[in-house]
Design an enzyme around this catalytic site. Structure first.
Site, PDB file in Angstrom:
ATOM      1  N   ASP A 146       4.542  -5.222   1.907  1.00  0.00           N
ATOM      2  CA  ASP A 146       3.875  -5.635   0.676  1.00  0.00           C
ATOM      3  C   ASP A 146       4.541  -4.956  -0.518  1.00  0.00           C
ATOM      4  O   ASP A 146       5.548  -4.254  -0.356  1.00  0.00           O
ATOM      5  CB  ASP A 146       2.372  -5.354   0.745  1.00  0.00           C
ATOM      6  CG  ASP A 146       2.040  -3.874   0.813  1.00  0.00           C
ATOM      7  OD1 ASP A 146       2.943  -3.068   1.098  1.00  0.00           O
ATOM      8  OD2 ASP A 146       0.868  -3.516   0.571  1.00  0.00           O
TER       9      ASP A 146
ATOM     10  N   ASP B  85       3.373   0.041   1.573  1.00  0.00           N
ATOM     11  CA  ASP B  85       2.559   0.889   2.438  1.00  0.00           C
ATOM     12  C   ASP B  85       2.009   0.105   3.622  1.00  0.00           C
ATOM     13  O   ASP B  85       1.434   0.683   4.541  1.00  0.00           O
ATOM     14  CB  ASP B  85       1.437   1.579   1.663  1.00  0.00           C
ATOM     15  CG  ASP B  85       0.446   0.610   1.032  1.00  0.00           C
ATOM     16  OD1 ASP B  85       0.712  -0.607   1.015  1.00  0.00           O
ATOM     17  OD2 ASP B  85      -0.600   1.081   0.528  1.00  0.00           O
TER      18      ASP B  85
ATOM     19  N   SER C 189       0.216  -2.724  -5.951  1.00  0.00           N
ATOM     20  CA  SER C 189       0.412  -3.224  -4.590  1.00  0.00           C
ATOM     21  C   SER C 189       0.898  -4.668  -4.596  1.00  0.00           C
ATOM     22  O   SER C 189       1.973  -4.971  -5.104  1.00  0.00           O
ATOM     23  CB  SER C 189      -0.875  -3.063  -3.784  1.00  0.00           C
ATOM     24  OG  SER C 189      -0.681  -3.401  -2.438  1.00  0.00           O
TER      25      SER C 189
ATOM     26  N   ASP D  59       4.072  -2.423  -2.590  1.00  0.00           N
ATOM     27  CA  ASP D  59       4.338  -0.987  -2.646  1.00  0.00           C
ATOM     28  C   ASP D  59       4.734  -0.425  -1.288  1.00  0.00           C
ATOM     29  O   ASP D  59       4.854   0.791  -1.122  1.00  0.00           O
ATOM     30  CB  ASP D  59       3.138  -0.231  -3.217  1.00  0.00           C
ATOM     31  CG  ASP D  59       1.864  -0.414  -2.405  1.00  0.00           C
ATOM     32  OD1 ASP D  59       1.762  -1.414  -1.664  1.00  0.00           O
ATOM     33  OD2 ASP D  59       0.953   0.429  -2.519  1.00  0.00           O
TER      34      ASP D  59
END
Length: 488
Positions: free
Chosen positions: A261, A265, A110, A263
């Site tokens: 962010d 999501d 992440s 990743d």
């Protein structure tokens, strides 16, 4: 294989795997976790008569491609066929799991720094795998194999590994959920932070996946995929990482800005002036759209929100004909409650947004598309639109180091309750997640509330406070902080 130096309890957390490469996470570790994932999740849930199958994707971190292949080897060693989808966002992996109807694993850390990597795992249909839903069993089995110095193989029953590109299917699915073709043309600056938003945004909002052009002009910031994050951390929750976007939006005369962010999501929004739009306001804005769609379909809409979101969120949900359901903080609780009450949508203060039409998984891109559609359907600027949903003033999350979080919390609640009683005011106290103290509006004082939650990993108390206006919020925020930090 040699026994690892890492204790898997240090890298397998409540919801995912997260650690540094290669000292905590390497090929052997993820191969063992992949085999354990097969044994705990994939094989027991595989429909009778079908070949067991799983899907694996990864982000742009330098270690991600190799680690994802090692994980696939672990799955294949247990007789599981593996589809590698390569580069994708975390919600792209959730899409693949739902679209293909198979369990999945995403290699990402992440927003963590470049030396980190990790794994987010899910069951078929993007259902979460957390500590209480399989992750502990995966950890224990993988640890046992690693300690013995060997991951058992499937003998002659080794699964096949193939590759598939699902980016266009992912983009098509999202476009089918939100129509961006009928509104006015918008200019949007997107800061991908060198993360996976730089891969998915051109496919969904542009023409990189071969889809028709939308009435959007996208100004890219840091779309180059680079897991070393050369420009800023891919964590928009930290205000410092929004500075470039906030500057670029007015400079380009854009209608709004979006920040993803690492990743992709989570999605953060800024208005035409570069001012942040709170995740609570985005939650309410998207909820209004999803409620209207449910009502048109003849269904009774239910919307989830966690207890840190603004009080405006449940008020707007109820006013629009929906039923608000309040939950603890954390995606596992959100997803569990969404399934229990058949919620159409869920939002968190951390900018995670969950959609029933997306297998109840979180997707920053779909939330961004709803904001774009809401803005394109009217002539007002985003600042005016967002003001409808920013009814109250929030402190944001404030951390304090304490020796005893439980004792400190009880001391604060007792003191605040005593003060209120002396002033003739009544308070509501609940313990859904930490302690929330709520003061409804009265003749003497406006509405305010605060929540204190202990960190699971550090000696910290997290304070979130909100008031009907700035002055009210500041008073309760400072009063609680004085009580929390006094003597600590």
């Amino acid at each position: 294989m040699t026994a690892p130096s890492v204790n898997l309890s240090s890298v397998i957390k409540a919801y995912d795997v997260r650690g540094t490469v290669p000292d905590q996470i390497d090929d052997d570790v993820v191969r063992a976790i992949g085999a354990a994932f097969a044994e705990v999740v994939v094989l027991p849930e595989n429909p009778a008569g079908q070949v067991p199958r799983a899907v694996v994707g990864h982000d742009m971190r330098p270690s991600s491609p190799q680690l994802s292949k090692a994980f696939a080897d672990g799955l294949a060693s247990r007789g599981v066929d593996v589809t590698l989808i390569g580069l994708c966002s975390t919600d792209g992996l959730y899409f693949a799991s739902g679209f293909l109807g198979v369990p999945g694993a995403m290699f990402t850390a992440s927003h963590n720094p470049a030396q980190y990597n990790g794994i987010k795992m899910c069951r078929a249909g993007a259902k979460p795998v957390g500590q209480d839903t399989g992750l502990s069993a995966i950890r224990d089995l993988a640890q046992r194999w690693l300690d013995a110095g060997e991951v058992p193989t499937g003998g002659g029953n080794v699964g096949a590994v193939d590759e598939q590109d699902l980016l266009k299917a992912y983009a098509n699915h999202l476009r089918g959920l939100v129509d961006l073709t009928g509104g006015r043309r918008l200019k949007v600056v997107i800061d991908a932070g060198n993360g996976m938003g730089g891969f998915t945004a051109p496919a969904v909002l542009g023409e990189d996946a071969g889809l028709p052009a939308l009435p959007l002009e996208v100004v890219p910031l840091y779309f180059e995929l680079d897991g070393t994050f050369p420009n800023h951390e891919a964590n928009p929750l930290d205000p410092e990482n929004l500075r470039d976007l906030q500057k670029a939006v007015p400079e380009h005369g854009a209608d709004l800005g979006l920040a993803f962010d690492g990743d992709a999501d989570r999605c953060f929004v800024v208005d035409e002036n570069g001012d942040p739009v709170s995740p609570s306001a985005v939650t309410a804005m998207v909820a209004r759209r999803e409620i209207a769609k449910e009502i048109r379909a003849g269904r009774e809409p239910v919307v989830i929100h966690n207890l840190i979101t603004s009080r405006a969120v449940p008020e707007i949900i109820a006013a629009d004909g929906g039923t608000p359901v309040r939950t603890r903080v954390g995606h596992s609780f959100i997803k569990e409650r969404m399934a229990e009450v058949d919620a159409v949508f869920g939002g968190e203060h951390s900018a995670h947004y969950y959609f029933r039409e997306f297998w109840s998984a979180d997707t920053g891109m779909l939330a961004a598309m709803h904001v774009l559609a809401a803005l394109a359907e009217q002539d007002r600027p985003l600042s005016e639109l967002a003001a409808e949903y920013e009814k109250y003033v929030s402190s944001g999350e404030i951390n304090s180091t304490v020796q005893d979080a439980a004792a400190t919390t009880e001391k604060v609640v007792a003191a605040i309750t005593e003060i209120a009683a002396a002033e003739g005011e009544e308070l509501e106290v609940d313990r859904l997640d930490g302690v929330t103290v709520f003061h409804p509006a009265s003749a003497a004082q406006p509405m305010w509330w605060f929540n204190l939650r202990a960190s699971n990993t550090e000696p910290l108390l997290r304070l979130n406070a909100e008031g009907a206006d700035e002055a009210t919020m500041v008073v309760i925020r400072d009063r609680v902080l004085e009580l929390v930090r006094g003597g600590n």
